[in-house]
Write a protein that holds these residues in place. Sequence first.
Motif, PDB file in Angstrom:
ATOM      1  N   PRO A 132       6.285 -12.849   4.807  1.00  0.00           N
ATOM      2  CA  PRO A 132       5.684 -12.659   3.485  1.00  0.00           C
ATOM      3  C   PRO A 132       4.208 -12.276   3.577  1.00  0.00           C
ATOM      4  CG  PRO A 132       6.835 -14.748   3.592  1.00  0.00           C
ATOM      5  CD  PRO A 132       6.814 -14.206   4.968  1.00  0.00           C
ATOM      6  N   LEU A 133       3.524 -12.900   4.538  1.00  0.00           N
ATOM      7  CA  LEU A 133       2.101 -12.623   4.712  1.00  0.00           C
ATOM      8  C   LEU A 133       1.881 -11.157   5.094  1.00  0.00           C
ATOM      9  CD1 LEU A 133      -0.408 -14.483   4.675  1.00  0.00           C
ATOM     10  CD2 LEU A 133      -0.317 -14.424   7.166  1.00  0.00           C
ATOM     11  N   LEU A 134       2.644 -10.717   6.093  1.00  0.00           N
ATOM     12  CA  LEU A 134       2.494  -9.331   6.551  1.00  0.00           C
ATOM     13  C   LEU A 134       2.907  -8.353   5.461  1.00  0.00           C
ATOM     14  CD1 LEU A 134       3.671  -9.321  10.262  1.00  0.00           C
ATOM     15  CD2 LEU A 134       1.368  -9.258   9.330  1.00  0.00           C
ATOM     16  N   ALA A 135       4.013  -8.667   4.770  1.00  0.00           N
ATOM     17  CA  ALA A 135       4.486  -7.773   3.721  1.00  0.00           C
ATOM     18  C   ALA A 135       3.443  -7.672   2.617  1.00  0.00           C
ATOM     19  CB  ALA A 135       5.813  -8.275   3.163  1.00  0.00           C
ATOM     20  N   ALA A 136       2.833  -8.820   2.264  1.00  0.00           N
ATOM     21  CA  ALA A 136       1.808  -8.796   1.221  1.00  0.00           C
ATOM     22  C   ALA A 136       0.621  -7.960   1.673  1.00  0.00           C
ATOM     23  CB  ALA A 136       1.364 -10.222   0.898  1.00  0.00           C
ATOM     24  N   LEU A 137       0.210  -8.151   2.923  1.00  0.00           N
ATOM     25  CA  LEU A 137      -0.933  -7.375   3.432  1.00  0.00           C
ATOM     26  C   LEU A 137      -0.603  -5.894   3.484  1.00  0.00           C
ATOM     27  CD1 LEU A 137      -2.469  -9.484   6.322  1.00  0.00           C
ATOM     28  CD2 LEU A 137      -3.443  -8.932   4.091  1.00  0.00           C
ATOM     29  N   ALA A 138       0.612  -5.571   3.987  1.00  0.00           N
ATOM     30  CA  ALA A 138       0.998  -4.167   4.080  1.00  0.00           C
ATOM     31  C   ALA A 138       1.062  -3.555   2.683  1.00  0.00           C
ATOM     32  CB  ALA A 138       2.344  -4.041   4.787  1.00  0.00           C
ATOM     33  N   GLY A 139       1.663  -4.314   1.747  1.00  0.00           N
ATOM     34  CA  GLY A 139       1.736  -3.812   0.372  1.00  0.00           C
ATOM     35  C   GLY A 139       0.343  -3.560  -0.170  1.00  0.00           C
ATOM     36  N   GLY A 140      -0.559  -4.501   0.061  1.00  0.00           N
ATOM     37  CA  GLY A 140      -1.934  -4.325  -0.396  1.00  0.00           C
ATOM     38  C   GLY A 140      -2.564  -3.092   0.213  1.00  0.00           C
ATOM     39  N   ALA A 141      -2.387  -2.927   1.522  1.00  0.00           N
ATOM     40  CA  ALA A 141      -3.006  -1.789   2.201  1.00  0.00           C
ATOM     41  C   ALA A 141      -2.465  -0.474   1.658  1.00  0.00           C
ATOM     42  CB  ALA A 141      -2.760  -1.885   3.700  1.00  0.00           C
ATOM     43  N   VAL A 142      -1.131  -0.410   1.471  1.00  0.00           N
ATOM     44  CA  VAL A 142      -0.527   0.851   1.032  1.00  0.00           C
ATOM     45  C   VAL A 142      -0.936   1.170  -0.400  1.00  0.00           C
ATOM     46  CG1 VAL A 142       1.657   1.961   0.476  1.00  0.00           C
ATOM     47  CG2 VAL A 142       1.413   0.706   2.607  1.00  0.00           C
ATOM     48  N   VAL A 143      -0.718   0.219  -1.318  1.00  0.00           N
ATOM     49  CA  VAL A 143      -1.048   0.498  -2.717  1.00  0.00           C
ATOM     50  C   VAL A 143      -2.554   0.700  -2.875  1.00  0.00           C
ATOM     51  CG1 VAL A 143      -0.884  -0.338  -5.076  1.00  0.00           C
ATOM     52  CG2 VAL A 143       0.951  -0.805  -3.474  1.00  0.00           C
ATOM     53  N   GLY A 144      -3.337  -0.158  -2.191  1.00  0.00           N
ATOM     54  CA  GLY A 144      -4.787  -0.008  -2.245  1.00  0.00           C
ATOM     55  C   GLY A 144      -5.217   1.365  -1.743  1.00  0.00           C
ATOM     56  N   GLY A 145      -4.648   1.772  -0.612  1.00  0.00           N
ATOM     57  CA  GLY A 145      -4.987   3.071  -0.048  1.00  0.00           C
ATOM     58  C   GLY A 145      -4.630   4.213  -0.986  1.00  0.00           C
ATOM     59  N   MET A 146      -3.422   4.119  -1.556  1.00  0.00           N
ATOM     60  CA  MET A 146      -2.964   5.207  -2.444  1.00  0.00           C
ATOM     61  C   MET A 146      -3.836   5.297  -3.680  1.00  0.00           C
ATOM     62  SD  MET A 146       1.199   5.448  -2.224  1.00  0.00           S
ATOM     63  CE  MET A 146       1.319   4.339  -3.563  1.00  0.00           C
ATOM     64  N   LEU A 147      -4.092   4.148  -4.298  1.00  0.00           N
ATOM     65  CA  LEU A 147      -4.893   4.173  -5.527  1.00  0.00           C
ATOM     66  C   LEU A 147      -6.328   4.608  -5.229  1.00  0.00           C
ATOM     67  CD1 LEU A 147      -3.827   1.226  -7.830  1.00  0.00           C
ATOM     68  CD2 LEU A 147      -3.177   3.617  -7.851  1.00  0.00           C
ATOM     69  N   SER A 148      -6.840   4.201  -4.051  1.00  0.00           N
ATOM     70  CA  SER A 148      -8.195   4.608  -3.702  1.00  0.00           C
ATOM     71  C   SER A 148      -8.260   6.128  -3.533  1.00  0.00           C
ATOM     72  CB  SER A 148      -8.614   3.881  -2.432  1.00  0.00           C
ATOM     73  OG  SER A 148      -9.280   4.727  -1.563  1.00  0.00           O
ATOM     74  N   GLN A 149      -7.213   6.694  -2.924  1.00  0.00           N
ATOM     75  CA  GLN A 149      -7.119   8.143  -2.767  1.00  0.00           C
ATOM     76  C   GLN A 149      -7.059   8.815  -4.137  1.00  0.00           C
ATOM     77  OE1 GLN A 149      -7.217   9.174   0.351  1.00  0.00           O
ATOM     78  NE2 GLN A 149      -7.399  11.287  -0.345  1.00  0.00           N
ATOM     79  N   PHE A 150      -6.237   8.224  -4.992  1.00  0.00           N
ATOM     80  CA  PHE A 150      -6.086   8.748  -6.349  1.00  0.00           C
ATOM     81  C   PHE A 150      -7.436   8.720  -7.066  1.00  0.00           C
ATOM     82  CE2 PHE A 150      -5.175   7.725 -10.872  1.00  0.00           C
ATOM     83  CZ  PHE A 150      -4.629   8.943 -11.231  1.00  0.00           C
TER      84      PHE A 150
END
Lengths: 250, 605
Positions: free
Chosen positions: B352-370
Amino acid sequence: MLEVKNLTKIYEGGVKALDNVSFTVEPGEFLAVIGLSGSGKSTLLRCINRLVEPTEGQILWDGVDVTAANQSEIRLIRRKIGMVFQHFNLVSRSPVITNVLAGRLGYVNPALSIFNRFPKEDTEAALRQLERVGIQDQAYKRADELSGGQQQRVGIARAMIQEPEMILADEPVASLDPVLAHTIMQYLETINDEDGVMVLCSLHFLDLVHRYADRAIALNEGIMMFDGPPKAIDDEKFKEIYGKEAERVG
Amino acid sequence: MKKKTSLTRSILIGLGVALVIIVYAYGFQVTKVNFEETRSEKRLEQLIRIIRALAHPDIIEFDQAEVFVEVPVYLPCPEGDIDYPEPDTSGPYLVLDPYCENAGEFIVVRGENFIPGNRGPLNFIPPSGASLTMGSFEVDAEGRFEERVQLPKRQPVAEAQIVRAIARQNVGAPYFTSVAGSTFEKIIETIFLALLATTFGTIIAIPLSFMAARNLMSDVKSPLMSVSLMILGWLIGIALGYLATRYLRLLNDLLADNTLMMIGGLVLSVVVALFAIRWAVSTEEEEGPGLGLRAARILAMVIAALGFILATYLLADLLYLLGDYLAGKLGPFDFIGYFIEQTGAALNIVTPLLAALAGGAVVGGMLSQFGLVLSGRLSSSAAKVVNFLLAAITGATLLAIFGAMVEWLYQFGNPVETFLIPAAVGFVLGGLLSLRVGPKDLLPIGSVIYTIMRTLLNAIRAIEPLIYVIIFVVWVGIGPFAGALALALHTIAALAKLYSEQVESISSGPLEAVTATGATRIQTIVYAVVPQIVPPYISFTMYRWDINVRMSTIIGFAGGGGIGFLLQQNIRLLDYRAAAVQMLAIAIVVASMDYISSALRKRFV
């Protein structure tokens, strides 16, 4: 075509490295940038691929505004600009081939490249580029095992594997002896002639400028002092560029 | 003029010396320096006793058997000369002074060559063979004793009778004491404790060290729009990642009844995930893909991520079952079963910890790009409005989370105030920030992360592992696991700082060259930074492993397992001979660690 318009760079602390510099470079041209150390040559070249952020002014390359590009756009621009450095800037502990392949990083998938996985074509292209500069037998040696001249050839191979439309060469021969200097300059000349790549090259020695450049621009304390064919640099122009006390050597 | 300066100089020097004396004088008082105490006879005696005990570590012992050491005695003295035998000095022997006496008189019995510390009775053996106790002996450190004993009142006998000392003697081969055995067990535990702490600490410290390196972070700049979207994206992504793991956990539990279903599910989910990734990740990209393709790729990545999470859960449960099954069957290699079982349990916790971090990184990265793209496209005034909204919402969210944390910690029991007020304050602060900066200004987000990271690392590093272990003992119980966690936490902070300083000292040329090829930040780190920092990283990791071994020898003092527990116990029980064994073991291990790590460093660096 590369258009540089009113380019100014003021570093933190107020040093004005470039002062309202404007010039254009035609496709396939070999442009030399001359001037004393600290005159702004390196800053100028680094502004063109935005390794240094310009303070003011505009750089247009084939109509694209380089200065306005965001982070992902600038990556797409940079991968079409090869860069060669005075101190080669190779990763000394990595093998030669990895150093060359680093030139493909703008093209390959970021996720795969992290694990040092490159497409087969890229590895073959890297070997081809090393063959072109005559050091394919050194491909799997560590970069710091090579001599200075060989290292600069790796630098050129790294720039060429980018399939660039422009090469920025920042005093590529200043750390080499005169014989090697000509060898390296000849590689740049070949790239310019055969591949039609635009070359912007900063140089110290006027004889190299005369021998290789189509055109020269000169900087003195960030201000452009000269723009024209190398032959037009007479004694008077020379003193303007290099200062009153300077004397011509070579 | 010159004289005056030299005078002031002398006065200053004099004042300086006086100040130093005062400082040290006060230091003597505060630390209660007392040299008289060092000469006190009572204390010296105790000290010598302890030092002697420490010099006799309780490592090996022998089986002991009773031996009779005998010498003839005449009661009373015979008339005329007698042939009194010379003692055999090769083993323990007795000498009488005198060797004949009248009944009821005192004689002196001297013993030589006995085992130090040996005790036993001194008996008188008449011709009848009976044994009459005369007294007892205690052997001193040199193997001697001297006792004055009274001879029994018996009828005179002409022939020799016997004085017998019943001593104990080492027999057979030496063997290790139980103290040595338990010390060996604990020192092995200590070494592995240090190994695990160093390994986990290093793995986590490496990525953190990049974030704590000024030269990598200082030029990371982003417009406010991108920063706000990135923060929101991280929060949303963490929530999504965590939720995904919860639902997949339920799915996993459905399959968990049947081992075959689990294996099938594992294979299927891995295959699906790999195919999705393979499709979504093309090897070379000439131009940016279109919107539809982009969306499809994101969908494929989501499927791949879900597949991997499910696969991890299934794998974790399977490992747990396998480990459980093996643990009873492997005999001396049972620990492998235990390891597999614990790996499964760890995967279950970490997923759960890794999934939460990965989810954060991916969504954070995408929205930051956006945000980056949006910031470039919007007109200045439109950007200002969007900036205001996004920054205000981000500020409100962040402070609301902060408020919730404060509420949880202090339990005010007033959710409206602890939630709404911080949210409102955050809204205003975010809005103000957006008004302060220009709509397209680049914010030095990298420097902010750098500063936060440095502060955090320094704070964690400031507290000794010996204190962390107290907290971890509460969490996971007394034992080496608590010690390993405490050491790992300290290792993360200490190594991340040391590593980041190495990153800051790399040559910038290769960094510049790789950036110039159009590489992303991560690619630049992998190709230009990592090769340069491998030798110092290895060197520092070795050094840290060295420190951790030393540290783990005392982490047991606070309940963290390892040899420190035994050592402390024996010191408290005043069993200095046992404590000496543990000290010896620590000395050997630390010295050989030192040697090994310097040898390895020489090889790699």
